[in-house]
Design a protein around this motif. Structure first.
Motif, PDB file in Angstrom:
ATOM      1  N   THR A 250     -42.021  -1.663  45.161  1.00 36.52           N
ATOM      2  CA  THR A 250     -41.073  -2.724  44.833  1.00 36.52           C
ATOM      3  C   THR A 250     -40.769  -3.504  46.102  1.00 36.52           C
ATOM      4  OG1 THR A 250     -40.104  -1.317  43.121  1.00 36.52           O
ATOM      5  CG2 THR A 250     -38.843  -3.251  43.789  1.00 36.52           C
ATOM      6  N   ILE A 251     -41.075  -4.803  46.094  1.00 38.81           N
ATOM      7  CA  ILE A 251     -41.017  -5.612  47.310  1.00 38.81           C
ATOM      8  C   ILE A 251     -40.269  -6.914  47.058  1.00 38.81           C
ATOM      9  CG2 ILE A 251     -42.397  -6.870  49.032  1.00 38.81           C
ATOM     10  CD1 ILE A 251     -44.696  -4.926  48.485  1.00 38.81           C
ATOM     11  N   VAL A 252     -39.406  -7.258  47.988  1.00 34.90           N
ATOM     12  CA  VAL A 252     -38.851  -8.610  48.057  1.00 34.90           C
ATOM     13  C   VAL A 252     -39.245  -9.157  49.418  1.00 34.90           C
ATOM     14  CG1 VAL A 252     -36.811 -10.081  47.978  1.00 34.90           C
ATOM     15  CG2 VAL A 252     -36.899  -8.006  46.586  1.00 34.90           C
ATOM     16  N   MET A 253     -39.978 -10.261  49.421  1.00 36.88           N
ATOM     17  CA  MET A 253     -40.485 -10.772  50.693  1.00 36.88           C
ATOM     18  C   MET A 253     -40.187 -12.259  50.844  1.00 36.88           C
ATOM     19  SD  MET A 253     -44.615 -10.837  49.985  1.00 36.88           S
ATOM     20  CE  MET A 253     -45.327 -11.879  48.687  1.00 36.88           C
ATOM     21  N   ALA A 254     -39.667 -12.611  52.003  1.00 40.43           N
ATOM     22  CA  ALA A 254     -39.543 -14.013  52.369  1.00 40.43           C
ATOM     23  C   ALA A 254     -40.827 -14.394  53.084  1.00 40.43           C
ATOM     24  CB  ALA A 254     -38.345 -14.206  53.297  1.00 40.43           C
ATOM     25  N   THR A 255     -41.442 -15.474  52.649  1.00 38.59           N
ATOM     26  CA  THR A 255     -42.735 -15.827  53.238  1.00 38.59           C
ATOM     27  C   THR A 255     -42.949 -17.332  53.251  1.00 38.59           C
ATOM     28  OG1 THR A 255     -45.133 -15.450  53.128  1.00 38.59           O
ATOM     29  CG2 THR A 255     -43.960 -15.611  51.021  1.00 38.59           C
ATOM     30  N   HIS A 256     -43.675 -17.791  54.257  1.00 41.27           N
ATOM     31  CA  HIS A 256     -44.116 -19.177  54.297  1.00 41.27           C
ATOM     32  C   HIS A 256     -45.599 -19.280  53.961  1.00 41.27           C
ATOM     33  CE1 HIS A 256     -44.957 -17.593  58.345  1.00 41.27           C
ATOM     34  NE2 HIS A 256     -45.970 -18.431  58.353  1.00 41.27           N
ATOM     35  N   GLU A 257     -46.199 -18.136  53.594  1.00 44.54           N
ATOM     36  CA  GLU A 257     -47.614 -18.098  53.199  1.00 44.54           C
ATOM     37  C   GLU A 257     -47.684 -18.365  51.693  1.00 44.54           C
ATOM     38  OE1 GLU A 257     -50.142 -17.717  55.227  1.00 44.54           O
ATOM     39  OE2 GLU A 257     -49.138 -17.094  57.073  1.00 44.54           O
ATOM     40  N   MET A 258     -47.786 -19.619  51.334  1.00 53.60           N
ATOM     41  CA  MET A 258     -47.700 -19.993  49.923  1.00 53.60           C
ATOM     42  C   MET A 258     -48.843 -19.420  49.089  1.00 53.60           C
ATOM     43  SD  MET A 258     -44.916 -21.676  49.589  1.00 53.60           S
ATOM     44  CE  MET A 258     -44.240 -20.715  50.949  1.00 53.60           C
ATOM     45  N   ALA A 259     -50.066 -19.480  49.606  1.00 52.16           N
ATOM     46  CA  ALA A 259     -51.200 -18.960  48.847  1.00 52.16           C
ATOM     47  C   ALA A 259     -51.049 -17.462  48.621  1.00 52.16           C
ATOM     48  CB  ALA A 259     -52.509 -19.266  49.566  1.00 52.16           C
ATOM     49  N   PHE A 260     -50.514 -16.760  49.612  1.00 49.20           N
ATOM     50  CA  PHE A 260     -50.296 -15.317  49.479  1.00 49.20           C
ATOM     51  C   PHE A 260     -49.240 -15.028  48.425  1.00 49.20           C
ATOM     52  CE2 PHE A 260     -48.317 -11.299  50.868  1.00 49.20           C
ATOM     53  CZ  PHE A 260     -49.437 -10.479  50.799  1.00 49.20           C
ATOM     54  N   ALA A 261     -48.146 -15.799  48.455  1.00 52.52           N
ATOM     55  CA  ALA A 261     -47.101 -15.626  47.439  1.00 52.52           C
ATOM     56  C   ALA A 261     -47.665 -15.850  46.046  1.00 52.52           C
ATOM     57  CB  ALA A 261     -45.942 -16.587  47.710  1.00 52.52           C
ATOM     58  N   ARG A 262     -48.490 -16.854  45.905  1.00 53.21           N
ATOM     59  CA  ARG A 262     -49.089 -17.171  44.603  1.00 53.21           C
ATOM     60  C   ARG A 262     -49.996 -16.043  44.125  1.00 53.21           C
ATOM     61  NH1 ARG A 262     -53.318 -21.692  45.178  1.00 53.21           N
ATOM     62  NH2 ARG A 262     -54.316 -19.912  46.200  1.00 53.21           N
ATOM     63  N   ASP A 263     -50.746 -15.440  45.044  1.00 50.58           N
ATOM     64  CA  ASP A 263     -51.766 -14.474  44.651  1.00 50.58           C
ATOM     65  C   ASP A 263     -51.245 -13.046  44.515  1.00 50.58           C
ATOM     66  OD1 ASP A 263     -53.543 -16.554  44.706  1.00 50.58           O
ATOM     67  OD2 ASP A 263     -54.373 -16.066  46.674  1.00 50.58           O
ATOM     68  N   VAL A 264     -50.169 -12.709  45.232  1.00 52.65           N
ATOM     69  CA  VAL A 264     -49.722 -11.309  45.283  1.00 52.65           C
ATOM     70  C   VAL A 264     -48.430 -11.070  44.512  1.00 52.65           C
ATOM     71  CG1 VAL A 264     -48.972  -9.448  46.820  1.00 52.65           C
ATOM     72  CG2 VAL A 264     -50.914 -10.888  47.466  1.00 52.65           C
ATOM     73  N   ALA A 265     -47.501 -12.012  44.574  1.00 57.31           N
ATOM     74  CA  ALA A 265     -46.217 -11.810  43.886  1.00 57.31           C
ATOM     75  C   ALA A 265     -46.393 -11.930  42.377  1.00 57.31           C
ATOM     76  CB  ALA A 265     -45.195 -12.835  44.374  1.00 57.31           C
ATOM     77  N   ASN A 266     -45.481 -11.285  41.632  1.00 61.17           N
ATOM     78  CA  ASN A 266     -45.430 -11.533  40.192  1.00 61.17           C
ATOM     79  C   ASN A 266     -44.175 -12.278  39.788  1.00 61.17           C
ATOM     80  OD1 ASN A 266     -43.660  -9.282  40.375  1.00 61.17           O
ATOM     81  ND2 ASN A 266     -45.340  -7.901  39.823  1.00 61.17           N
ATOM     82  N   HIS A 267     -43.342 -12.631  40.782  1.00 57.72           N
ATOM     83  CA  HIS A 267     -42.189 -13.488  40.528  1.00 57.72           C
ATOM     84  C   HIS A 267     -41.903 -14.242  41.818  1.00 57.72           C
ATOM     85  CE1 HIS A 267     -38.682 -14.642  38.093  1.00 57.72           C
ATOM     86  NE2 HIS A 267     -37.998 -14.639  39.223  1.00 57.72           N
ATOM     87  N   VAL A 268     -41.716 -15.550  41.706  1.00 56.25           N
ATOM     88  CA  VAL A 268     -41.483 -16.391  42.880  1.00 56.25           C
ATOM     89  C   VAL A 268     -40.138 -17.086  42.738  1.00 56.25           C
ATOM     90  CG1 VAL A 268     -42.361 -18.289  44.302  1.00 56.25           C
ATOM     91  CG2 VAL A 268     -43.974 -16.742  43.163  1.00 56.25           C
ATOM     92  N   VAL A 269     -39.372 -17.077  43.821  1.00 58.65           N
ATOM     93  CA  VAL A 269     -38.049 -17.685  43.848  1.00 58.65           C
ATOM     94  C   VAL A 269     -38.045 -18.778  44.909  1.00 58.65           C
ATOM     95  CG1 VAL A 269     -35.599 -17.288  44.322  1.00 58.65           C
ATOM     96  CG2 VAL A 269     -36.939 -15.542  43.117  1.00 58.65           C
ATOM     97  N   PHE A 270     -37.764 -20.005  44.498  1.00 57.50           N
ATOM     98  CA  PHE A 270     -37.680 -21.125  45.424  1.00 57.50           C
ATOM     99  C   PHE A 270     -36.218 -21.375  45.770  1.00 57.50           C
ATOM    100  CE2 PHE A 270     -37.333 -25.934  45.769  1.00 57.50           C
ATOM    101  CZ  PHE A 270     -37.605 -25.951  47.134  1.00 57.50           C
TER     102      PHE A 270
END
Length: 257
Positions: A201-221
């Protein structure tokens, strides 16, 4: 391949933020944030610098106390004044932008310190587990090295291993690639990808947009301390509903619909 949200399979709630506010002086950094994170979910926090991503993670880990609202960890309100932060932090792993390894300790001692000192695990047991984890991330041969003998990517992988060595209920990652040279980013992100695939279970702040798109299953802007939009990556990156989201993602080629 991006992980999809499975609404048909209810998961246990690990974390919930209800109307969380946080200000520093006259500057409101978080303004009524509501967020729920389920077991085995990977939530990516995206947004411009100063949007509140790091502060949000720090309130979860009680490094910052909320001014209003509540933070629940598995149903327990951990934002109450009487909560002991050290007890909560023992249940949460956190990795920062800077590696924060103890320079006077070897890699092995850095990884095992919390297990031995906080949880009372024997040195032999803690070291056995640490060596297994280091082997899994390709650092078995660096167990006896000191942090200043490691590359930035290696130090960050050690920091992540240290955070997961105690089997935390929740892993918080705060812009963990921002201090790395570009050629070292990939090895750290690959480790996070592996943890996500294992169900961490992970909550990550990231500026790697492609990584967020490919790895996360929920994105918060986050935008100026407010959740402007959230949802599965396919929706948020492929067909964002809010103008603010579209404007932010337009800076990243090929991400906004």
């Amino acid at each position: 391949m991006s992980q999809s949200e499975d609404a048909a399979t209810p998961r246990e709630e690990v974390l919930r933020l209800d109307n969380v506010w946080k200000a520093f002086g006259d500057t409101e950094v978080l303004r009524g944030v509501d967020l729920t994170v389920a077991s085995h979910q990977v939530v990516a926090l995206i947004g411009a610098s100063g949007s509140g991503k790091s502060t949000l993670l720090r309130t979860i880990n009680l490094l910052e106390r909320v001014d209003d609202g509540q933070v629940f960890l598995r149903g327990t309100d951990i934002s109450r004044p009487q909560t002991r932060p050290d007890v909560i932090r023992a249940r949460i792993g956190m990795v920062f932008q800077q590696f924060n390894l103890f320079p006077h300790l070897t890699v092995l001692d850095n990884v095992t310190l919390a297990s031995r000192r906080v949880f009372g695990v024997s040195r032999s047991t803690a070291e056995q587990k640490a060596r297994q984890l280091l082997d899994q991330v390709g650092l078995a041969d660096r167990a006896g090295a000191y942090p200043d003998r490691l590359s930035g990517g290696q130090q960050q992988r050690v920091a992540i291993v240290r955070a997961i060595a105690t089997d935390p209920e929740l892993l918080l990652l705060d812009e963990i690639t921002s201090a790395l040279d570009p050629e070292l980013v990939g090895e750290v992100l690959e480790l996070v990808r592996t943890l996500a695939a294992r169900g961490t279970t992970i909550v990550m702040a990231t500026h790697e947009m492609a990584f967020a798109r490919d790895v996360a299953n929920h994105v918060v802007f986050l935008d100026s301390g407010v959740i402007a939009e959230q949802g599965p990556p396919a929706q948020l990156f492929g067909a964002p509903r809010e103008t603010r989201t579209r404007d932010f993602l337009s800076r990243f080629t090929g991400l906004a619909g």
